[in-house]
Design a protein around this motif. Structure first.
Motif, PDB file in Angstrom:
ATOM      1  N   LEU A 119       0.842  -1.334  -0.082  1.00 33.78           N
ATOM      2  CA  LEU A 119       0.093  -0.209   0.064  1.00 33.78           C
ATOM      3  C   LEU A 119       0.760   0.997  -0.088  1.00 33.78           C
ATOM      4  O   LEU A 119       0.596   2.371  -0.508  1.00 33.78           O
ATOM      5  CB  LEU A 119      -0.968   0.095   1.320  1.00 33.78           C
ATOM      6  CG  LEU A 119      -2.414  -0.772   1.141  1.00 33.78           C
ATOM      7  CD1 LEU A 119      -2.980  -0.899   2.462  1.00 33.78           C
ATOM      8  CD2 LEU A 119      -2.973  -0.326   0.222  1.00 33.78           C
ATOM      9  N   CYS A 154       6.319  -3.620   2.359  1.00 29.20           N
ATOM     10  CA  CYS A 154       6.662  -4.682   3.340  1.00 29.20           C
ATOM     11  C   CYS A 154       6.150  -6.047   2.882  1.00 29.20           C
ATOM     12  O   CYS A 154       7.068  -7.156   3.170  1.00 29.20           O
ATOM     13  CB  CYS A 154       5.812  -4.494   4.752  1.00 29.20           C
ATOM     14  SG  CYS A 154       6.237  -3.048   5.225  1.00 29.20           S
ATOM     15  N   ASN A 208       2.678   4.798   8.711  1.00 26.17           N
ATOM     16  CA  ASN A 208       3.941   4.133   8.144  1.00 26.17           C
ATOM     17  C   ASN A 208       5.274   5.209   8.365  1.00 26.17           C
ATOM     18  O   ASN A 208       6.235   4.873   7.776  1.00 26.17           O
ATOM     19  CB  ASN A 208       3.617   4.077   6.666  1.00 26.17           C
ATOM     20  CG  ASN A 208       3.484   5.311   5.859  1.00 26.17           C
ATOM     21  OD1 ASN A 208       3.132   6.563   6.362  1.00 26.17           O
ATOM     22  ND2 ASN A 208       3.645   5.487   4.506  1.00 26.17           N
ATOM     23  N   ARG A 229      -1.155  -9.309   5.352  1.00 27.34           N
ATOM     24  CA  ARG A 229      -1.765  -8.905   6.381  1.00 27.34           C
ATOM     25  C   ARG A 229      -3.182  -9.488   6.520  1.00 27.34           C
ATOM     26  O   ARG A 229      -3.892  -9.660   7.568  1.00 27.34           O
ATOM     27  CB  ARG A 229      -2.130  -7.253   5.900  1.00 27.34           C
ATOM     28  CG  ARG A 229      -0.912  -6.573   6.285  1.00 27.34           C
ATOM     29  CD  ARG A 229      -0.992  -4.911   6.197  1.00 27.34           C
ATOM     30  NE  ARG A 229      -1.993  -4.385   6.906  1.00 27.34           N
ATOM     31  CZ  ARG A 229      -2.234  -3.240   6.847  1.00 27.34           C
ATOM     32  NH1 ARG A 229      -1.874  -2.650   5.684  1.00 27.34           N
ATOM     33  NH2 ARG A 229      -3.316  -2.704   7.564  1.00 27.34           N
TER      34      ARG A 229
HETATM   35  S1  SF4 Z   1       4.324  -0.038   6.259  1.00 28.52           S
HETATM   36 FE1  SF4 Z   1       1.948  -0.697   6.417  1.00 28.52          FE
HETATM   37  S2  SF4 Z   1       1.205   0.046   4.758  1.00 28.52           S
HETATM   38 FE2  SF4 Z   1       3.120   0.335   4.234  1.00 28.52          FE
HETATM   39  S3  SF4 Z   1       3.462  -1.544   3.131  1.00 28.52           S
HETATM   40 FE3  SF4 Z   1       4.099  -1.941   5.200  1.00 28.52          FE
HETATM   41  S4  SF4 Z   1       2.471  -2.867   6.127  1.00 28.52           S
HETATM   42 FE4  SF4 Z   1       1.808  -1.906   4.165  1.00 28.52          FE
END
Ligand code: SF4
Length: 315
Positions: free
Chosen positions: A28, A33, A81, A37
């Motif tokens: 997102l 990452c 984030n 999820r």
């Molecule tokens: S920081 Fe959070 S929103 Fe951004 S890619 Fe990683 S898990 Fe996804």
């Protein structure tokens, strides 16, 4: 010249699916990452599978064109984030304070805020929860939600995710926090902030253009926030140069003076104090130098005279 479109886009099941596709493995935001999820894995932001919201209410402390008479309908999402050591909302953004809710409940919050007369739905730190937010918007819009949607974020956004949001978001309100990656890494624990924020802001501007108001209330457009840090650590000059030269001199910029050392800021002596009046004045001078001092800025000046009383009266 911006080729922005203001046409509202219909949120279809297919579009919602595209957002959920970015959710797991999670891409997102630019951190990418790639954690699952949907299976409960946590990425850098620590946001999990289930939507979490800390609070929702009429907010009268936002910028005047968002607040109007009846307030901005603000929804604070848990997690972030970015990991700013001076975050004023660290209980929510860093410690993950909040309550798990469904997308139907979120839609109801939005409708409640509209019923209270709020001029917009102000999504604070929406990035880790975009799929759920878009799903909630589709529910709320079929039940009559029509006020502008504000995307209130730290500026560390992925252009591909933003492109999917075109026609859904009316007002983008990103921060431009630093122009020096070393400071971004030190104080917000993020890499490549400067190049990422520039690309993100260009995409936002392409979509919505300059801020447009009707009877003093924002309807669409870009509103950028810049928090002045002690000792010029926000890199104000380069931030404003970029806005003036690569976005538009008519961009509305809120130069924020309310920095105070909270959360972990005490560990960094150079940011362990409020900014001085002279530092704020210097930022406003730079703003003027680049021709970014729109009429709206004067209102902001007046507000800060009130919130930092130790500065006293301007001379
Ligand atoms: S920081 Fe959070 S929103 Fe951004 S890619 Fe990683 S898990 Fe996804």
């Amino acid at each position: 010249m911006a080729s922005h479109t203001n046409n509202k886009r219909k949120i279809t099941p297919d579009l919602i699916e595209q957002f959920y596709d970015l959710f797991s493995p999670c891409r997102l935001c630019p951190r990418e990452c790639r954690v699952e999820r949907k299976k409960g894995e946590l990425g850098n932001c620590r946001a999990g599978q289930k939507l979490k919201v800390a609070s929702y209410h009429q907010h009268f402390g936002e910028e005047p064109p968002l607040v109007g008479k009846f307030g901005s309908g603000t929804i604070f999402f848990s997690h972030c984030n970015l990991h700013c050591v001076f975050c004023q909302n660290y209980e929510i953004s860093q410690l993950g304070q909040g309550r798990t809710i469904s997308t139907e409940e979120l839609a109801q919050y939005m409708l409640n805020l509209q019923t209270l007369g709020c001029h917009n739905i102000n999504l604070v730190t929406p990035t880790p929860w975009i799929p759920q937010i878009v799903e909630a918007l589709s529910i709320a819009q079929t039940q009559g939600l029509h006020i502008p949607i504000v995307y209130n974020c730290g500026g560390y956004e992925s252009v591909s995710t933003l492109k999917l949001l075109e026609g859904i978001i009316d007002i983008y309100m990103p921060d431009i926090k630093y122009s020096d990656d070393r400071n971004a890494e030190k104080y917000s624990k993020v890499q490549n902030y400067w190049s990422v924020v520039k690309s993100a802001l260009k995409e936002m501007y392409r979509q919505v253009g300059n801020l447009k108001c009707r009877h003093g209330i924002a309807e669409s457009g870009l509103l950028i926030r810049h928090l002045v840090l002690p000792n010029s650590l926000a890199g104000t000059r380069d931030c404003f140069k970029f806005i003036a030269e690569e976005l538009s001199k008519d961009t509305v910029v809120n130069v924020m003076a309310q920095y105070y050392p909270t959360f972990n800021a005490y560990k960094y002596p150079e940011i362990n104090r409020r900014i001085k009046l002279q530092e704020y004045r210097e930022a406003l001078n730079i703003l003027k130098e680049f021709g970014l001092d729109s009429g709206f800025q004067q209102t902001i000046d007046t507000i800060y005279r009130k919130i930092i009383p130790e500065w006293g009266e301007w001379s």
